[in-house]
Motif scaffolding. Structure first.
Motif, PDB file in Angstrom:
ATOM      1  N   PRO A   1     -16.991  44.784  10.700  1.00 55.18           N
ATOM      2  CA  PRO A   1     -16.992  45.204  12.469  1.00 55.18           C
ATOM      3  C   PRO A   1     -17.800  43.674  13.443  1.00 55.18           C
ATOM      4  O   PRO A   1     -16.896  43.247  14.204  1.00 55.18           O
ATOM      5  CB  PRO A   1     -17.320  45.954  12.933  1.00 55.18           C
TER       6      PRO A   1
ATOM      7  N   THR B   1     -14.486  30.376  16.893  1.00 57.65           N
ATOM      8  CA  THR B   1     -15.263  31.329  16.742  1.00 57.65           C
ATOM      9  C   THR B   1     -16.183  30.517  15.898  1.00 57.65           C
ATOM     10  O   THR B   1     -17.387  30.636  16.786  1.00 57.65           O
ATOM     11  CB  THR B   1     -14.310  32.498  15.889  1.00 57.65           C
TER      12      THR B   1
ATOM     13  N   THR C   1      -0.874  41.563  12.594  1.00 55.97           N
ATOM     14  CA  THR C   1      -2.294  41.734  11.287  1.00 55.97           C
ATOM     15  C   THR C   1      -2.513  41.031  10.191  1.00 55.97           C
ATOM     16  O   THR C   1      -3.623  40.412   9.894  1.00 55.97           O
ATOM     17  CB  THR C   1      -1.319  42.746  10.644  1.00 55.97           C
TER      18      THR C   1
ATOM     19  N   ILE D   1     -10.425  37.007   9.282  1.00 58.08           N
ATOM     20  CA  ILE D   1     -10.985  37.942   8.600  1.00 58.08           C
ATOM     21  C   ILE D   1     -12.039  36.668   6.736  1.00 58.08           C
ATOM     22  O   ILE D   1     -13.246  36.807   7.106  1.00 58.08           O
ATOM     23  CB  ILE D   1     -12.235  39.342   8.588  1.00 58.08           C
TER      24      ILE D   1
ATOM     25  N   THR E   1     -18.425  40.633  12.213  1.00 57.41           N
ATOM     26  CA  THR E   1     -16.984  39.698  12.438  1.00 57.41           C
ATOM     27  C   THR E   1     -15.829  39.970  12.946  1.00 57.41           C
ATOM     28  O   THR E   1     -15.131  38.636  13.536  1.00 57.41           O
ATOM     29  CB  THR E   1     -17.052  38.750  10.547  1.00 57.41           C
ATOM     30  N   ARG E   2     -15.178  40.555  12.999  1.00 59.14           N
ATOM     31  CA  ARG E   2     -13.507  40.485  13.760  1.00 59.14           C
ATOM     32  C   ARG E   2     -14.285  41.179  15.275  1.00 59.14           C
ATOM     33  O   ARG E   2     -14.070  39.891  15.604  1.00 59.14           O
ATOM     34  CB  ARG E   2     -13.287  42.218  13.125  1.00 59.14           C
TER      35      ARG E   2
ATOM     36  N   MET F   1      -4.753  38.840  11.663  1.00 55.54           N
ATOM     37  CA  MET F   1      -6.811  39.124  11.584  1.00 55.54           C
ATOM     38  C   MET F   1      -6.797  38.896  10.278  1.00 55.54           C
ATOM     39  O   MET F   1      -8.270  38.972  10.233  1.00 55.54           O
ATOM     40  CB  MET F   1      -6.357  40.209  12.275  1.00 55.54           C
ATOM     41  N   GLN F   2      -6.276  38.972   9.593  1.00 52.87           N
ATOM     42  CA  GLN F   2      -6.858  39.358   8.534  1.00 52.87           C
ATOM     43  C   GLN F   2      -7.243  37.935   7.777  1.00 52.87           C
ATOM     44  O   GLN F   2      -8.398  38.083   7.388  1.00 52.87           O
ATOM     45  CB  GLN F   2      -5.487  39.586   7.060  1.00 52.87           C
TER      46      GLN F   2
ATOM     47  N   LEU G   1     -10.903  43.028   6.777  1.00 56.55           N
ATOM     48  CA  LEU G   1     -11.160  43.372   8.306  1.00 56.55           C
ATOM     49  C   LEU G   1     -11.471  44.687   8.426  1.00 56.55           C
ATOM     50  O   LEU G   1     -12.663  44.508  10.041  1.00 56.55           O
ATOM     51  CB  LEU G   1      -9.218  43.091   8.678  1.00 56.55           C
ATOM     52  N   ASP G   2     -11.604  46.236   7.816  1.00 57.78           N
ATOM     53  CA  ASP G   2     -12.051  47.221   9.160  1.00 57.78           C
ATOM     54  C   ASP G   2     -13.801  46.939   8.233  1.00 57.78           C
ATOM     55  O   ASP G   2     -14.636  48.006   8.445  1.00 57.78           O
ATOM     56  CB  ASP G   2     -11.785  48.432   7.425  1.00 57.78           C
TER      57      ASP G   2
ATOM     58  N   GLU H   1     -12.250  38.381  17.749  1.00 52.32           N
ATOM     59  CA  GLU H   1     -12.053  38.967  18.957  1.00 52.32           C
ATOM     60  C   GLU H   1     -12.472  38.540  19.917  1.00 52.32           C
ATOM     61  O   GLU H   1     -11.672  38.098  21.185  1.00 52.32           O
ATOM     62  CB  GLU H   1     -11.470  40.063  18.720  1.00 52.32           C
TER      63      GLU H   1
END
Length: 468
Positions: free
Chosen positions: A316, A280, A413, A420, A318-319, A416-417, A312-313, A323
């Motif tokens: 967007p 990334t 999960t 980020i 950065t996520r 991902m957390q 994470l939410d 991804e």
């Protein structure tokens, strides 16, 4: 008027236009399986072929993938070649166990990885990321091997969250040890292609036996330390390690299975996140408009004082950047299965695919994620694909960074957390840029690794005192 330049196309093998010879297959699979695949693998929905005399079905159709991995998953076991590669390292760990052993292990570790529980690790992930960021303090263009650094950071997070910082390492060169283990043990040996029994020596892995023994020693020492703590007091941390040890017993896991699962998470559990983080940062360093969007987003969210559990939410871009890096460089580049009994699948268009008993199934995120039928500009780094307004256009089974079905990655999960939070901390304080020495090349071992390292220049954006 959109004046942005064409999106960055990171390095990857060009699809073969001519099928390789048998000898070339052996050489390529040993050197780098990512270089094996030809144009049909990137342009056709499925291909029935022969690979060393064995029928092989290469699958890139999302609906067929769903059928194989979810709808009729009980008819597909782990492929022989995959197990010949991984079982010598992980034995009956969660990645390689099957049947009743796998069900026992999955049941034992599942509580620690529920989304609700995983979110409880956010503060520890933040603390470890901030602690690791101190390594770059004072950097004014210093070059670091980010691939190595992200392995160290991910290990620090894993150690603190799942093992309460009590992994009994025996050296400071853990990242190097992981590299040695996966370089020597996590690759296909010619004897695997010939499906030789596991007792036949794999000459290419002899050099890895010493480091594997070292890892097994780390696991046993870690288990012994925690068992003594559990016996002598009631204050043992209620973490992944304690949970596994408490699951041992006549009706639960054997101590050998506990050891195998601990090794799986220490040796491989953090590796996927580490590689994806490094890729990334590399892709973002080559995509100025993506970096600008991420830095604006990260600065805004962190300045608001948002709890890291919500990053994470609330991030967007950065996520999406993370991804998209996993799309181009999937942490697990292949999913291998073998048909237990004859089967068949009929596509929505009425096309029938025969799936005979014992056929090897290859679902390869590497080709799936770069497939011409599924992605616009499939070789380009375009995080916009994963922004909330665009996600619905992506079929659930055309993007498989964590697999799918009953054996989907249990730590998705968590990973991902972690990613980020790490990106938020690092990119808030530092900027990562290319150098003349930055020439990574994707190589498949257990994960998609950057050969030649991943050198990036690190420059401070703002002092640590302005983070909060």
């Amino acid at each position: 008027m959109d004046v942005r330049p064409e999106p960055f196309e990171p390095p990857a093998p060009i699809p073969r236009s001519v099928p390789p010879s048998r000898l070339e297959i052996i050489r390529t699979v040993f050197r780098n399986p990512l270089e094996l695949w030809g144009e049909p693998s990137y342009t056709l929905p499925w291909i029935m072929t022969r690979f060393f005399g064995e029928k092989t079905l290469i699958v890139n159709d999302p609906d067929l993938i769903k059928y194989l991995l979810v709808d009729n998953a009980q008819n597909y076991k782990m492929a022989v070649v995959r197990q010949l590669v991984l079982r010598p390292i992980l034995r009956d760990g969660l990645l390689t166990a099957e049947g009743a052993v796998w069900r026992r292990s999955r049941k034992a570790v599942a509580p620690i990885f529920t989304p609700r529980h995983a979110k409880g690790f956010a503060s520890q992930m933040l603390a470890q990321s901030e602690l690791y960021a101190k390594k770059y303090e004072g950097s004014d263009g210093t070059v670091f091997d980010i691939g190595n650094d992200m392995t160290e950071l991910a290990f620090a997070v894993l150690s603190e969250t799942l093992f309460s910082g009590e992994i009994v390492t025996r050296s400071e060169s853990f990242a190097d040890d992981v590299e040695d283990l996966l370089h020597s043990m996590g690759r296909v040996d010619p004897m695997d292609l010939l499906r030789a029994p596991s007792w036949v020596p794999r000459v290419t892995r002899i050099g890895g036996l010493k480091v594997l023994k070292k890892f097994r020693g780390i696991v046993r020492d870690t288990m012994d330390l925690r068992l003594r703590c559990m016996k002598d007091s009631d204050t043992a941390p209620n973490d992944f390690l304690t949970l596994l040890l408490r699951a041992a017993g006549p009706e639960g896991l054997t101590m050998e299975e506990v050891e195998d699962n601990i090794l799986t998470f220490i040796g491989a559990g953090h590796e996927t996140t580490a590689r994806a983080l490094a890729w990334t940062l590399y892709c973002v360093a080559n995509s100025p408009h993506v970096r600008d969007a991420m830095e604006e987003e990260i600065d805004r969210v962190l300045e608001s004082g948002a709890d890291p559990v919500d990053w994470l939410d609330r991030m967007p871009w950065t996520r999406a950047a993370f991804e998209e890096a996993m799309r181009l460089y999937p942490p697990a580049p292949s999913i291998n299965r073998e048909a237990i009994a004859d089967d068949a699948w009929i596509s929505p268009k009425g096309e029938r695919v025969e799936i005979p008993k014992d056929v090897t199934i290859l679902v390869m995120p590497w080709t799936l994620h770069r497939h011409a039928l599924l992605w616009q500009k499939p070789r380009a780094y375009m995080p916009e694909r994963f922004l909330p307004e665009n996600r619905e256009a992506i079929h659930r089974f055309q993007y498989l960074p964590f697999g799918a079905g009953p054996r989907i990655c249990i730590g998705a999960t968590f990973a991902m957390q972690e990613a980020i939070i790490a990106l938020g901390v690092l990119m808030r304080r530092f900027r990562f840029d290319m150098t003349e020495e930055t020439r990574p090349w994707p190589v498949q071992r257990l994960t998609t690794q950057p050969a030649n390292g991943l050198a990036l220049r690190v420059t401070a954006r703002r002092p640590a005192s302005s983070i909060s």
